[in-house]
Design an enzyme around this catalytic site. Structure first.
Site: not given
Ligand SMILES: NC(=O)CC(=O)C(=O)O
Length: 310
Positions: A68, A142, A183
């Protein structure tokens, strides 16, 4: 199927009904997860990612997954500065131009992690998928923005700068039908279930969990998505930089359809190569026939967009 199972109406537990697994050109191959260090120097990040992709391919990877936000620091201040107009391409999007060139030259599929995307006056956190011909096959924005506040530990509000995507993304590639999440999307089991019902072999989540949630949730969520849906799950994080404003957990991983960790790493830079064999999906689903045991008479998963498109 037993008469008891048929009265449970398992085919009605997925609305519309689940699709069978398709037969992609490659059913057994290596995946490369490039856990990259990320700096404030975008040009360096792009050439660094290119070198890592080339190294993964030289080690036999037919599918390469990036982290990401690999071309920019992960911060709300950076997203507008590093954002690219992906649809315009060329000079307006040097990061995706590189991915297109490399995928075509090496004849590999690339799930290009994510980068900040500029689209009109909006910004998205966007993953681009390139096929072996260098064409952009899919773009996932996302869907679930990372807005969390754990007092004394971590507060992050992606919604300060980013807009949420509006659609699940599943794509047919040489290396299978792949569902994409970024993520925080991994926390929403319904998305993974929809991908499984649409016939996904593999779910890929570029992600950058943090030092609070990473140790507790990162592996747990990947193994849960894989076990519940009986498919492969691959994740790829940036390498940890303790001096950065946002410290990534690392630990990029490949999980098999029995919830088993097949390949993983710690938090430093690494290229992880893991083997994927889709014949294992059928084996697992035969041994543990969840798809025939669902209680469609008691609950249903509705794929709203697939239902509306009928
Ligand atoms: N960074 C993200 O999008 C998600 C994350 O760090 C978490 O769900 O904990």
């Amino acid at each position: 199927m037993s008469s008891m199972a048929s009265s449970y109406k398992p085919e009605q537990a997925r609305v519309p009904s689940a699709l069978p697994l398709p037969s992609p050109p490659l059913t057994k191959f290596n995946i490369g997860l490039c856990q990259l260090s990320v700096t404030g120097d975008k040009k360096r990040n792009i050439s660094h990612a290119k070198n890592a992709i080339e190294e993964a391919a030289s080690k036999g990877a037919k599918l390469v997954l990036l982290p990401e936000i690999w071309n920019s620091p992960y911060s709300n201040d950076s997203f507008p500065v590093y954002a690219e107009d992906i649809d315009a391409g060329g000079d307006a999007s040097p990061s995706t131009a590189m991915l297109s060139e490399v995928s075509k030259r090496l004849k590999i599929t690339i799930i290009g992690g994510s980068i900040p995307e500029r689209f009109g006056d909006r910004l998205y956190n966007t993953c681009c998928v390139f096929g072996t011909d260098g064409e952009l096959k899919a773009k996932h924005r996302k869907i679930h923005l990372f807005d969390i506040d754990i007092p004394g530990k971590i507060t992050f509000m992606e919604s300060k700068t980013l807009t949420a995507g509006e659609t699940p993304t599943i794509v047919d590639t040489e290396v299978g039908r792949i569902g994409i999440g970024i993520c925080y999307d991994i926390r929403f089991q319904e998305l993974a279930m929809i991908y499984a019902a649409r016939g996904a072999h593999l779910l890929c989540y570029p992600g950058a969990f943090n030092m609070t949630t990473g140790p507790l949730h990162w592996e747990l969520l990947q193994r849960a998505r894989a076990t519940d849906n009986q498919l492969y799950v691959a994740t790829c994080s940036p390498a940890r930089d303790s001096g950065a404003g946002y410290t990534a957990w690392g630990h990029s991983t490949l999980v098999g359809p029995f919830g088993e960790v097949l390949a993983t790493t710690e938090h430093e830079e690494a290229i992880i190569i893991g083997e994927i064999d889709y014949s294992v999906l059928e084996q697992r689903r035969t041994s543990l026939p969840l798809n025939k045991q669902r209680r469609g008479d008691l609950y249903q998963l509705v794929d709203v967009q697939r239902l509306d498109s009928k």
